[in-house]
Write a protein that holds these residues in place. Structure first.
Motif, PDB file in Angstrom:
ATOM      1  N   ASP A 156       0.829  -1.216   0.000  1.00  0.00           N
ATOM      2  CA  ASP A 156       0.000   0.000   0.000  1.00  0.00           C
ATOM      3  C   ASP A 156       0.856   1.255   0.000  1.00  0.00           C
ATOM      4  OD1 ASP A 156      -2.286  -1.571   0.022  1.00  0.00           O
ATOM      5  OD2 ASP A 156      -2.663  -1.295   2.169  1.00  0.00           O
ATOM      6  N   PHE A 157       1.959   1.227   0.764  1.00  0.00           N
ATOM      7  CA  PHE A 157       2.864   2.379   0.802  1.00  0.00           C
ATOM      8  C   PHE A 157       3.384   2.682  -0.595  1.00  0.00           C
ATOM      9  CE2 PHE A 157       7.329   3.840   1.141  1.00  0.00           C
ATOM     10  CZ  PHE A 157       7.087   5.113   1.649  1.00  0.00           C
ATOM     11  N   TRP A 158       3.918   1.653  -1.277  1.00  0.00           N
ATOM     12  CA  TRP A 158       4.481   1.878  -2.609  1.00  0.00           C
ATOM     13  C   TRP A 158       3.413   2.239  -3.639  1.00  0.00           C
ATOM     14  CZ3 TRP A 158       8.323  -2.617  -1.737  1.00  0.00           C
ATOM     15  CH2 TRP A 158       9.565  -2.099  -1.353  1.00  0.00           C
ATOM     16  N   LEU A 159       2.183   1.822  -3.413  1.00  0.00           N
ATOM     17  CA  LEU A 159       1.099   2.211  -4.324  1.00  0.00           C
ATOM     18  C   LEU A 159       0.702   3.675  -4.136  1.00  0.00           C
ATOM     19  CD1 LEU A 159      -1.173  -0.968  -4.304  1.00  0.00           C
ATOM     20  CD2 LEU A 159       0.113  -0.037  -6.260  1.00  0.00           C
ATOM     21  N   GLN A 160       1.168   4.292  -3.031  1.00  0.00           N
ATOM     22  CA  GLN A 160       0.899   5.710  -2.782  1.00  0.00           C
ATOM     23  C   GLN A 160       2.090   6.593  -3.122  1.00  0.00           C
ATOM     24  OE1 GLN A 160      -1.504   6.404   0.952  1.00  0.00           O
ATOM     25  NE2 GLN A 160      -0.979   4.243   1.209  1.00  0.00           N
ATOM     26  N   VAL A 161       3.290   6.073  -2.918  1.00  0.00           N
ATOM     27  CA  VAL A 161       4.506   6.836  -3.225  1.00  0.00           C
ATOM     28  C   VAL A 161       5.630   5.838  -3.478  1.00  0.00           C
ATOM     29  CG1 VAL A 161       5.151   7.119  -0.779  1.00  0.00           C
ATOM     30  CG2 VAL A 161       6.046   8.699  -2.487  1.00  0.00           C
ATOM     31  N   ASP A 162       6.301   5.969  -4.603  1.00  0.00           N
ATOM     32  CA  ASP A 162       7.383   5.054  -4.944  1.00  0.00           C
ATOM     33  C   ASP A 162       8.710   5.593  -4.422  1.00  0.00           C
ATOM     34  OD1 ASP A 162       8.705   2.887  -6.009  1.00  0.00           O
ATOM     35  OD2 ASP A 162       8.663   3.621  -8.076  1.00  0.00           O
ATOM     36  N   GLY A 163       8.754   5.802  -3.117  1.00  0.00           N
ATOM     37  CA  GLY A 163       9.977   6.268  -2.483  1.00  0.00           C
ATOM     38  C   GLY A 163      10.346   7.688  -2.868  1.00  0.00           C
ATOM     39  N   MET A 164      11.633   7.979  -2.763  1.00  0.00           N
ATOM     40  CA  MET A 164      12.137   9.314  -3.081  1.00  0.00           C
ATOM     41  C   MET A 164      13.130   9.246  -4.223  1.00  0.00           C
ATOM     42  SD  MET A 164      12.684  11.118   0.625  1.00  0.00           S
ATOM     43  CE  MET A 164      12.266  12.774   0.139  1.00  0.00           C
ATOM     44  N   ASP A 165      13.225  10.330  -4.956  1.00  0.00           N
ATOM     45  CA  ASP A 165      14.200  10.472  -6.022  1.00  0.00           C
ATOM     46  C   ASP A 165      15.566  10.699  -5.384  1.00  0.00           C
ATOM     47  OD1 ASP A 165      15.782  11.152  -8.162  1.00  0.00           O
ATOM     48  OD2 ASP A 165      14.707  13.012  -8.619  1.00  0.00           O
ATOM     49  N   LEU A 166      16.443   9.719  -5.550  1.00  0.00           N
ATOM     50  CA  LEU A 166      17.780   9.812  -4.964  1.00  0.00           C
ATOM     51  C   LEU A 166      18.848  10.082  -6.016  1.00  0.00           C
ATOM     52  CD1 LEU A 166      17.560   6.813  -2.465  1.00  0.00           C
ATOM     53  CD2 LEU A 166      17.039   9.225  -2.058  1.00  0.00           C
ATOM     54  N   ASP A 167      18.439  10.239  -7.271  1.00  0.00           N
ATOM     55  CA  ASP A 167      19.410  10.462  -8.344  1.00  0.00           C
ATOM     56  C   ASP A 167      20.134  11.796  -8.222  1.00  0.00           C
ATOM     57  OD1 ASP A 167      18.892   8.001  -9.452  1.00  0.00           O
ATOM     58  OD2 ASP A 167      17.396   8.771 -10.862  1.00  0.00           O
ATOM     59  N   GLY A 168      19.482  12.788  -7.631  1.00  0.00           N
ATOM     60  CA  GLY A 168      20.091  14.100  -7.473  1.00  0.00           C
ATOM     61  C   GLY A 168      20.833  14.252  -6.159  1.00  0.00           C
ATOM     62  N   GLY A 169      21.212  13.141  -5.530  1.00  0.00           N
ATOM     63  CA  GLY A 169      21.867  13.198  -4.232  1.00  0.00           C
ATOM     64  C   GLY A 169      20.851  12.962  -3.124  1.00  0.00           C
ATOM     65  N   TRP A 170      21.317  13.035  -1.920  1.00  0.00           N
ATOM     66  CA  TRP A 170      20.424  12.766  -0.787  1.00  0.00           C
ATOM     67  C   TRP A 170      19.390  13.873  -0.670  1.00  0.00           C
ATOM     68  CZ3 TRP A 170      20.112   8.102   0.550  1.00  0.00           C
ATOM     69  CH2 TRP A 170      21.237   7.274   0.455  1.00  0.00           C
ATOM     70  N   PRO A 171      18.152  13.493  -0.383  1.00  0.00           N
ATOM     71  CA  PRO A 171      17.086  14.488  -0.282  1.00  0.00           C
ATOM     72  C   PRO A 171      17.222  15.322   0.981  1.00  0.00           C
ATOM     73  CG  PRO A 171      16.254  12.348   0.355  1.00  0.00           C
ATOM     74  CD  PRO A 171      17.667  12.135  -0.138  1.00  0.00           C
ATOM     75  N   PRO A 172      16.650  16.497   0.988  1.00  0.00           N
ATOM     76  CA  PRO A 172      16.635  17.296   2.212  1.00  0.00           C
ATOM     77  C   PRO A 172      15.728  16.621   3.236  1.00  0.00           C
ATOM     78  CG  PRO A 172      15.380  18.374   0.479  1.00  0.00           C
ATOM     79  CD  PRO A 172      16.017  17.174  -0.132  1.00  0.00           C
ATOM     80  N   GLY A 173      16.242  16.379   4.399  1.00  0.00           N
ATOM     81  CA  GLY A 173      15.482  15.691   5.437  1.00  0.00           C
ATOM     82  C   GLY A 173      15.482  14.195   5.214  1.00  0.00           C
ATOM     83  N   TYR A 174      15.661  13.437   6.278  1.00  0.00           N
ATOM     84  CA  TYR A 174      15.591  11.982   6.216  1.00  0.00           C
ATOM     85  C   TYR A 174      14.243  11.573   6.769  1.00  0.00           C
ATOM     86  CZ  TYR A 174      20.622  12.108   5.443  1.00  0.00           C
ATOM     87  OH  TYR A 174      21.872  12.353   4.932  1.00  0.00           O
ATOM     88  N   LEU A 175      13.381  11.070   5.920  1.00  0.00           N
ATOM     89  CA  LEU A 175      12.001  10.823   6.323  1.00  0.00           C
ATOM     90  C   LEU A 175      11.848   9.636   7.264  1.00  0.00           C
ATOM     91  CD1 LEU A 175       9.108  11.757   6.041  1.00  0.00           C
ATOM     92  CD2 LEU A 175       8.921  10.366   3.970  1.00  0.00           C
ATOM     93  N   ILE A 176      12.660   8.607   7.113  1.00  0.00           N
ATOM     94  CA  ILE A 176      12.542   7.403   7.935  1.00  0.00           C
ATOM     95  C   ILE A 176      13.605   7.463   9.034  1.00  0.00           C
ATOM     96  CG2 ILE A 176      12.474   4.885   7.955  1.00  0.00           C
ATOM     97  CD1 ILE A 176      10.376   6.130   6.064  1.00  0.00           C
ATOM     98  N   PRO A 177      13.177   7.531  10.311  1.00  0.00           N
ATOM     99  CA  PRO A 177      14.162   7.592  11.391  1.00  0.00           C
ATOM    100  C   PRO A 177      15.036   6.335  11.411  1.00  0.00           C
ATOM    101  CG  PRO A 177      11.952   8.094  12.196  1.00  0.00           C
ATOM    102  CD  PRO A 177      11.805   7.579  10.795  1.00  0.00           C
ATOM    103  N   PRO A 178      16.317   6.454  11.768  1.00  0.00           N
ATOM    104  CA  PRO A 178      16.924   7.695  12.191  1.00  0.00           C
ATOM    105  C   PRO A 178      17.442   8.561  11.040  1.00  0.00           C
ATOM    106  CG  PRO A 178      18.450   5.899  12.541  1.00  0.00           C
ATOM    107  CD  PRO A 178      17.177   5.289  12.009  1.00  0.00           C
ATOM    108  N   LEU A 179      17.946   7.948   9.950  1.00  0.00           N
ATOM    109  CA  LEU A 179      18.565   8.773   8.895  1.00  0.00           C
ATOM    110  C   LEU A 179      18.416   8.145   7.515  1.00  0.00           C
ATOM    111  CD1 LEU A 179      21.938   9.624  10.714  1.00  0.00           C
ATOM    112  CD2 LEU A 179      20.080  11.204  10.249  1.00  0.00           C
ATOM    113  N   TYR A 180      17.206   7.757   7.138  1.00  0.00           N
ATOM    114  CA  TYR A 180      17.059   7.038   5.878  1.00  0.00           C
ATOM    115  C   TYR A 180      15.985   7.646   4.983  1.00  0.00           C
ATOM    116  CZ  TYR A 180      19.472   3.535   8.711  1.00  0.00           C
ATOM    117  OH  TYR A 180      20.358   2.903   9.525  1.00  0.00           O
ATOM    118  N   PRO A 181      16.266   7.717   3.683  1.00  0.00           N
ATOM    119  CA  PRO A 181      15.210   8.068   2.722  1.00  0.00           C
ATOM    120  C   PRO A 181      14.460   6.805   2.321  1.00  0.00           C
ATOM    121  CG  PRO A 181      17.304   7.917   1.590  1.00  0.00           C
ATOM    122  CD  PRO A 181      17.589   7.660   3.051  1.00  0.00           C
ATOM    123  N   PRO A 182      13.164   6.905   2.000  1.00  0.00           N
ATOM    124  CA  PRO A 182      12.433   5.727   1.535  1.00  0.00           C
ATOM    125  C   PRO A 182      12.877   5.335   0.127  1.00  0.00           C
ATOM    126  CG  PRO A 182      10.995   7.651   1.512  1.00  0.00           C
ATOM    127  CD  PRO A 182      12.298   8.082   2.117  1.00  0.00           C
TER     128      PRO A 182
END
Length: 196
Positions: free
Chosen positions: A46-72
């Motif tokens: 269900d999570f992936w059907l709502q958002v397919d993670g974050m775009d990491l191609d341009g480097g690390w995103p501002p803010g790490y959404l998944i504690p402690p320090l991870y992008p989805p």
């Protein structure tokens, strides 16, 4: 639950929200399930059907959404990360050792830095989070993986619980107190969530 997170990000951290990918297509999830040989947990699906993670191609995103320090992760990033970890595990352990760990119930930790076929990564970088799909009462729990120290957790009993916890934490943040320096303003894109 994702709707709460998305609304918060679009209101208080639009630079982070801009890096969110559109929903994953059903065909991507079916292909992943075919590779796994078992169904994705429904809350991860269900999570992936709502958002397919974050775009990491341009480097690390501002803010790490998944504690402690991870992008989805996107579905593709999750598949690639999992393949890499399974390859490394296959090079450092024999089949009997991996089979014994796979037979342990979900939520069981081990200090061996190996990766099991029953683990699905939804977030991370070198280290990261994984959903434990082994059998048992904790099936579907979210655990943390450290490339040198193995698995730790469970951190959350499910992906749904993880998303609820993150949304609750975000609702409690005083965004004016995240950091007083202008460069750390979440609206400007250079900041970190104060997970503490």
């Amino acid at each position: 639950m994702w709707q709460r997170l998305s609304e918060w990000l679009h209101t208080h951290a639009p630079s982070t929200a801009q890096r969110l990918n559109p929903p994953a297509g059903e065909h991507l999830l079916q292909a992943y399930e075919a590779e796994l040989g078992y169904a994705l947990p429904s809350d991860l699906r269900d999570f992936w059907l709502q958002v397919d993670g974050m775009d990491l191609d341009g480097g690390w995103p501002p803010g790490y959404l998944i504690p402690p320090l991870y992008p989805p992760f996107s579905v593709a990033k999750s598949r690639n990360y999992r393949r890499m970890r399974l390859q490394v595990a296959g090079e450092h352990a024999d089949d009997g050792e991996l089979a014994a760990m796979s037979a342990d119930p979900a939520g069981t930790t081990d200090s061996m830095p190996l990766w099991l076929p029953e683990w699905i990564p939804p977030a991370g970088e070198a280290d990261g989070m994984f959903v434990d799909c082994r059998g048992g009462a904790m099936h579907g729990c979210v655990m943390e993986y450290f490339k040198y120290d193995g698995a730790d957790g469970p951190v959350w009993p499910s992906v749904a619980a993880m998303l609820t916890d993150i949304a609750d934490r975000l609702d409690r943040i005083d965004v004016t107190a995240v950091d007083t320096s202008p460069s750390a303003d979440p609206r400007q894109g250079n900041w970190e969530f104060p997970w503490g």
